[in-house]
Design an enzyme around this catalytic site. Structure first.
Site, PDB file in Angstrom:
ATOM      1  N   ASP A   1       0.811  -1.206   0.000  1.00 18.10           N
ATOM      2  CA  ASP A   1       0.000   0.000   0.000  1.00 18.10           C
ATOM      3  C   ASP A   1       0.851   1.267   0.000  1.00 18.10           C
ATOM      4  O   ASP A   1       0.410   2.322  -0.418  1.00 18.10           O
ATOM      5  CB  ASP A   1      -0.912  -0.019   1.235  1.00 18.10           C
ATOM      6  CG  ASP A   1      -1.933   1.104   1.206  1.00 18.10           C
ATOM      7  OD1 ASP A   1      -2.664   1.188   0.205  1.00 18.10           O
ATOM      8  OD2 ASP A   1      -1.983   1.898   2.157  1.00 18.10           O
TER       9      ASP A   1
ATOM     10  N   HIS B   1      -7.372   5.671   2.261  1.00 21.79           N
ATOM     11  CA  HIS B   1      -7.605   6.736   1.288  1.00 21.79           C
ATOM     12  C   HIS B   1      -6.539   6.809   0.236  1.00 21.79           C
ATOM     13  O   HIS B   1      -6.634   7.578  -0.700  1.00 21.79           O
ATOM     14  CB  HIS B   1      -7.692   8.070   2.025  1.00 21.79           C
ATOM     15  CG  HIS B   1      -8.697   8.058   3.119  1.00 21.79           C
ATOM     16  ND1 HIS B   1     -10.040   7.903   2.875  1.00 21.79           N
ATOM     17  CD2 HIS B   1      -8.559   8.114   4.457  1.00 21.79           C
ATOM     18  CE1 HIS B   1     -10.679   7.891   4.027  1.00 21.79           C
ATOM     19  NE2 HIS B   1      -9.815   8.004   5.007  1.00 21.79           N
ATOM     20  N   ARG B   2      -5.485   6.009   0.399  1.00 22.70           N
ATOM     21  CA  ARG B   2      -4.375   6.147  -0.533  1.00 22.70           C
ATOM     22  C   ARG B   2      -4.760   5.886  -1.983  1.00 22.70           C
ATOM     23  O   ARG B   2      -4.345   6.641  -2.855  1.00 22.70           O
ATOM     24  CB  ARG B   2      -3.214   5.259  -0.116  1.00 22.70           C
ATOM     25  CG  ARG B   2      -2.315   5.975   0.833  1.00 22.70           C
ATOM     26  CD  ARG B   2      -0.938   5.379   0.933  1.00 22.70           C
ATOM     27  NE  ARG B   2      -0.395   5.797   2.206  1.00 22.70           N
ATOM     28  CZ  ARG B   2      -0.257   4.996   3.249  1.00 22.70           C
ATOM     29  NH1 ARG B   2      -0.562   3.730   3.132  1.00 22.70           N
ATOM     30  NH2 ARG B   2       0.204   5.457   4.367  1.00 22.70           N
ATOM     31  N   PRO B   3      -5.534   4.824  -2.265  1.00 22.68           N
ATOM     32  CA  PRO B   3      -5.848   4.599  -3.679  1.00 22.68           C
ATOM     33  C   PRO B   3      -6.542   5.799  -4.325  1.00 22.68           C
ATOM     34  O   PRO B   3      -6.243   6.139  -5.468  1.00 22.68           O
ATOM     35  CB  PRO B   3      -6.766   3.376  -3.664  1.00 22.68           C
ATOM     36  CG  PRO B   3      -6.925   2.957  -2.271  1.00 22.68           C
ATOM     37  CD  PRO B   3      -6.034   3.768  -1.412  1.00 22.68           C
TER      38      PRO B   3
ATOM     39  N   VAL C   1      -3.951   8.760  -4.717  1.00 23.30           N
ATOM     40  CA  VAL C   1      -2.966   8.456  -5.748  1.00 23.30           C
ATOM     41  C   VAL C   1      -3.599   8.538  -7.140  1.00 23.30           C
ATOM     42  O   VAL C   1      -3.015   9.094  -8.068  1.00 23.30           O
ATOM     43  CB  VAL C   1      -2.371   7.057  -5.503  1.00 23.30           C
ATOM     44  CG1 VAL C   1      -1.589   6.594  -6.701  1.00 23.30           C
ATOM     45  CG2 VAL C   1      -1.499   7.070  -4.270  1.00 23.30           C
TER      46      VAL C   1
END
Lengths: 367, 622
Positions: free
Chosen positions: A211, A292-294, A297
């Site tokens: 991740d 929330h990273r996806p 990004v």
């Protein structure tokens, strides 16, 4: 399979001939992933999944050689940015003493992390010689220091020792390296474009670590015979007369370089509409992805791509191209799930959101 | 980014504020899945401190000497006498100690941190240094439950705990907008105002009084939540006081207690609040409507299945459903101890008590030691040992090092065993009251594990999910209490149980690569609740394959199905075959046989078929 040979670390880009980035054939996704990271380092690195001999390290090296030199604080082993907000402990002191820091320029480099790397080589350690000869403490910078504002290339990241990966990704996430060991207490910036490679057949990386890589791409040997021939042809031409070959590709390289620089400048000006935001949230919700990273990004990547194309706003087309890169490595949520199942799920969702209306997928270099 | 600008997460922010208000509260741990922003928020709390307040980050590359402080060899070389250098703990005095990814911290260093926090000082007695520093600081920690857990012992010492919220759609959009702002121009005014308020409230804090009535209310809340020990009460009192002060009140009201109760209980309470089991033990329990305290959002270490059916109840393992029953554990058998004593001797000869493994160069450098002549010299410690003698030894320029100065790196590589119980607590288990006998057997095993100083862990699964009710611990007290109180009822999410076990094995493996694990799966095998939408048994087969391939993991399946029934399925046997593990039926499960088998496995021997007793050759001793 034998262990990788250790490549020189770091590799100076200037003065050495490097195969031109623009002359690389195929692997459009990988190139896209690298370019997006160069345009907006906030994208958070690239993980390349796939077999050996698919031009991964060549591409990274070629891209580093193409980029303009960086302004650095003269003599600083951490290559601190004179205009940056984060300086190393030494530069902070210097900045407090003198009003202006001396500036020099350095080419961007590709720093490699060898597989057997130890903790002290990674984060830095007590300077042994200095300690023994002078009886004084001095920090000997490690690879994280060398990687600051460079590419950090980690071949087979899944084969690194676990605690090394923890340290590496910790520094990558914070953008700095805090050292508290062996009588040393030191902080320096460690902002780098992290490029990792792994062959999924040789072991997995924990989901939490996957991740941390912003984007991921899969690379395969090219199936197309014509493309393969072209690779051989270009390689032969390069090996026979490198100077001529480089000269021939020089205009292309210059063009790409300027496009990249322009894109960097444009990124903050690219508009992202609420409709796009909602679309991205919908996509990740549909695939029930963690955190929330996806989303972040995908948006940053799509915006970088729009900037690269000279657009004033992000359109669904960019989301469509970047989204798979942002979720490739985040799909498999249960250890017993098979990658193929997860990919089918992604494909289904992609088809639903972006119905195939005959629009063919454009390459990276398409305007 | 700013603290006030951080999207949502009101609970976490409140917890941070309270912890900073009253450092005596014992800090705060932020828990959440990857990418939920806990580290960012933890770092932002720095903005709430007055200028020049220490805000010390504890990096993962930490060594024991750096934490406690040690001898400053450069200064010692100059002066010719030992000069102490403060460590992180004393540098954090009066401020905040940030422990990011606290679950990745070596346990040894972790216990030093929590005990220093509790005592408000740090004592150094090493390398010729003997001193004591004040170390009053507030620990701010982050934890990713799916990556690892903390021992209850450490968690209990952290005053407050909070899970990061899952954001709603609007908040998510807001958050994304914020991330797209480049370059970010945070407005620091909000944080400054908040910091100023914090300072004011801190002064007012001693004037807030706690009425007796509120104290009674507070104690009742703790009793109802059945937390062990008194730390929770103390933390609750302090937290309620801090919250009252924060709200500008002069008295602590029950409402204040209610508001902070989840912050105090979340990371302490693992079991649903249930009344003690009745004497006869088998009577149906009509849920627990009596203690009406608000339930904490999610117990720590909870492994929620990812595609759980939408039947709602998030804490499905919690009490509250009418079908829950608590069945007593059968009494442990007396023979068991003999068996274990015999094994203990074997173990000593096998030399299993070693703390560290062969002095390899891998692993994390935790501390230095003068013992263990190995190849891995710790230069820093060696220099510290040599420094005070340099004048005597007539040093000119090079440092003079004698053999007696040499120190070696001790790297973290622990050995030991972990017995991991994965217990089926679904309705089918309770139907025949078989769980009673099973519990008894597990209890006696637990007791023996404790005598052997093996660690144990307990995972239960029922309804829709599995839960690590007890992360690896050496506390048999805790384990047996947890086991005794396990409610039974609901469906059988066997896959969730195996997945939880698999993940726990991975976690343990990561921290302690040489640890031997024994997984004891206790179930009737009647799985009827899946995780991913695949056929239930397909999931199980895949999970079994994963577990089978893990090195140093032994598996034992205990089949609890009643074999006298006409409808026997032998599903557990099938699962055992998939796991490549031996399977004992409950009829076989005379406790001594089980222990004998486990013991053989732990001793590294071949699993003898659970045949006879009489192996307990040695007298029981004490």
């Amino acid at each position: 399979m034998s262990r990788r040979r250790q490549k020189a670390t770091p590799t100076p880009a200037a003065g050495f001939r490097v195969f031109p980035f623009t002359a690389l054939v195929g692997q459009e996704e990988m190139k896209l992933g690298l370019l997006l990271n160069v345009i907006d380092p906030g994208v958070g690195g690239l993980l390349i999944l796939g077999e050996k001999g698919t031009g991964k390290s060549t591409a990274v090296r070629a891209l580093a050689a193409l980029l303009p030199h960086l302004p650095v604080v003269k003599g600083c082993p951490f290559r601190c940015d004179p205009a940056g907000d984060l300086l190393c402990s030494a530069c902070q002191e210097k900045a407090a003493r003198t009003r202006r820091l001396p500036v020099a320029t350095q080419p961007m480099q590709v720093v490699e992390l060898p597989l057997g790397v130890t903790e002290d080589r990674l984060v830095g350690t007590l300077d042994v010689e200095h300690a023994l000869m002078r009886g004084e403490k001095r920090f000997e910078p490690g690879l994280l220091a060398a990687a600051n504002r460079n590419f950090l290339y980690v071949d087979e990241v899944n084969l690194l020792e676990d605690h090394i990966v923890d340290l590496l990704l910790d520094a990558a996430a914070m953008g700095r390296n805090i050292v508290e060991r062996e009588g040393i207490s030191f902080v320096h910036p460690a902002r780098f474009i992290l490029v990792g490679t792994m062959n999924p057949e040789e072991g997995e990386l924990r989901p939490q670590l996957l991740d941390r890589f912003g984007l991921a791409v899969r690379v395969h040997a090219l199936p197309d015979k014509a493309q393969r021939l072209e690779i051989l042809r270009r390689r032969a031409a390069y090996d026979a007369h490198p100077e001529d070959f480089l000269r021939q590709w020089q205009p292309e390289e210059e063009r790409l370089k300027h496009r990249l620089l322009l894109a960097r400048e444009l990124v903050p000006a690219v508009a992202v509409s609420d409709a796009i935001l909602e679309m991205v949230v919908d996509l990740t919700t549909r695939l029930s992805l963690d955190g929330h990273r996806p989303e972040i990004v995908t948006l940053k990547g799509a915006r970088a791509l729009a900037a690269f194309r000279g657009q004033a706003a992000v359109t669904p087309a960019e989301v469509r191209e970047v989204f798979p890169l942002a979720v490739n490595h985040r799909l498999k949520r249960l250890p017993f799930q098979e990658v193929a199942e997860a990919r089918r799920q992604l494909e289904a969702v992609m088809e639903e959101f972006f119905p195939p209306a005959g629009a063919s997928r454009s390459g990276v270099f398409a305007p | 980014m700013t603290f006030t600008g951080f999207v949502s997460q009101g609970q976490a922010k409140l917890a941070l504020i309270l912890a900073l208000l009253d450092p005596g509260l014992g800090g705060v741990v932020l828990m959440g899945e990857k990418g939920s922003g806990k580290s960012t928020l933890a770092r932002l709390s720095q903005h709430l401190l007055p200028p020049h307040t220490p805000f010390i980050e504890v990096p993962l590359n930490l060594t024991l000497e750096a934490l406690l402080g040690s001898l400053d060899f450069a200064a010692a070389l100059k002066t010719g006498r030992p000069v102490a250098e403060p460590g992180l703990l004393s540098r954090a005095h009066g401020g905040v100690l940030l422990v990011d990814d606290i679950h990745l911290m070596p346990p040894e260093l972790l216990s030093l941190i929590v005990s220093a926090q509790e005592q408000g000082r740090v004592m150094v007695a090493r390398e010729g240094i003997q001193c004591q520093h004040s170390a009053r600081f507030c620990v701010v920690a982050t934890l990713t439950p799916e990556e690892g857990s903390l021992s209850p012992h450490v968690l209990d010492r952290l005053g407050l705990g909070v899970h990061m919220d899952r954001l709603g759609l609007r908040e998510r959009l807001h958050l994304l907008r914020r991330h797209l702002l480049t370059p970010e121009r945070p407005d620091p005014r909000g944080d400054r105002l908040l910091a100023a308020r914090l300072l004011r409230v801190r002064e007012a804090l001693p004037r807030v009084t706690l009425p007796e009535t509120t104290r009674d209310y507070l104690l009742a809340a703790c009793l109802a939540a059945r937390v062990s020990g008194h730390r929770a009460e103390l933390a609750l009192e302090r937290a309620a006081r801090a919250y009252a002060a924060w709200r500008g009140a002069s008295f602590v009201l029950p409402a204040h207690v209610d508001r902070v109760l989840p912050l105090v209980l979340t990371h302490r309470q693992r079991l649903p609040a249930v009344p003690p089991p009745p004497e006869d033990g088998t009577r149906e329990r009509p849920g627990d409507s009596a203690p009406s305290k608000p339930r904490p959002p999610q117990p720590a270490g909870n492994l929620e299945p990812t595609h759980s059916p939408p039947e709602g109840n998030p804490g499905a393992l919690g009490a509250g459903a009418p079908e829950d029953r608590i069945l007593p554990a059968g009494e442990p058998f007396a023979v068991r101890r003999l068996a274990w004593r015999r094994d203990r001797l074997e173990r000593r000869t096998a030399g299993r008590r070693t703390v560290t493994r062969h002095a390899g160069t891998g692993g994390h450098y935790v501390r230095s030691t003068p013992k263990k002549p190995g190849q891995d010299v710790a230069l820093d410690a060696t220099l510290r040992a040599a420094a005070p003698w340099q004048v005597l030894r007539g040093r000119r320029d090079r440092v003079i090092i004698r053999d007696s100065d040499l120190r070696y790196k001790e790297r973290e590589r622990r050995m030991g065993h972990l017995v991991l119980f994965v217990v089926d607590c679904s309705g089918s288990m309770g139907a025949r009251k078989r769980i009673t006998a099973t519990k008894g057997a597990i209890l006696s095993l637990l007791r023996d594990c404790y005598q052997k100083r093996d660690q144990v862990a307990l995972i239960v699964f029922r309804r829709t999910q599995a839960e690590v009710v007890l992360p690896p611990t050496a506390s048999v007290e805790l384990a047996s209490r947890r086991l005794r109180d396990l409610p039974v009822g609901g469906r059988t999410p066997l896959a969730a149980g195996l997945l939880a076990a698999y993940r726990l094995c991975l976690q343990v493996r990561r921290r302690e690569p040489t640890r031997r694990l024994l997984l004891v799966l206790v179930s009737d095998g009647r799985a009827n609740q899946g995780l991913s939408g695949l056929p239930v048994w397909e999931e199980l087969r895949r999970l079994a394959a994963l577990i089978r391939e893990m090195p140093l993991v032994d598996v034992l399946v205990v089949d609890t199905e009643d074999k006298s029934q006409p409808l026997r399925t032998d599903l557990a046997r099938e699962l055992a075959a998939a796991l490549d593990a031996p399977c004992l039926t409950l009829e076989d499960l005379r406790a001594e046989q089980l222990t004998a088998w486990v013991q053989a496995r732990l001793a590294g021997g071949r699993p003898t078929a659970p045949a006879g007793r009489g192996q307990a050759g040695l007298p029981a001793g004490q």
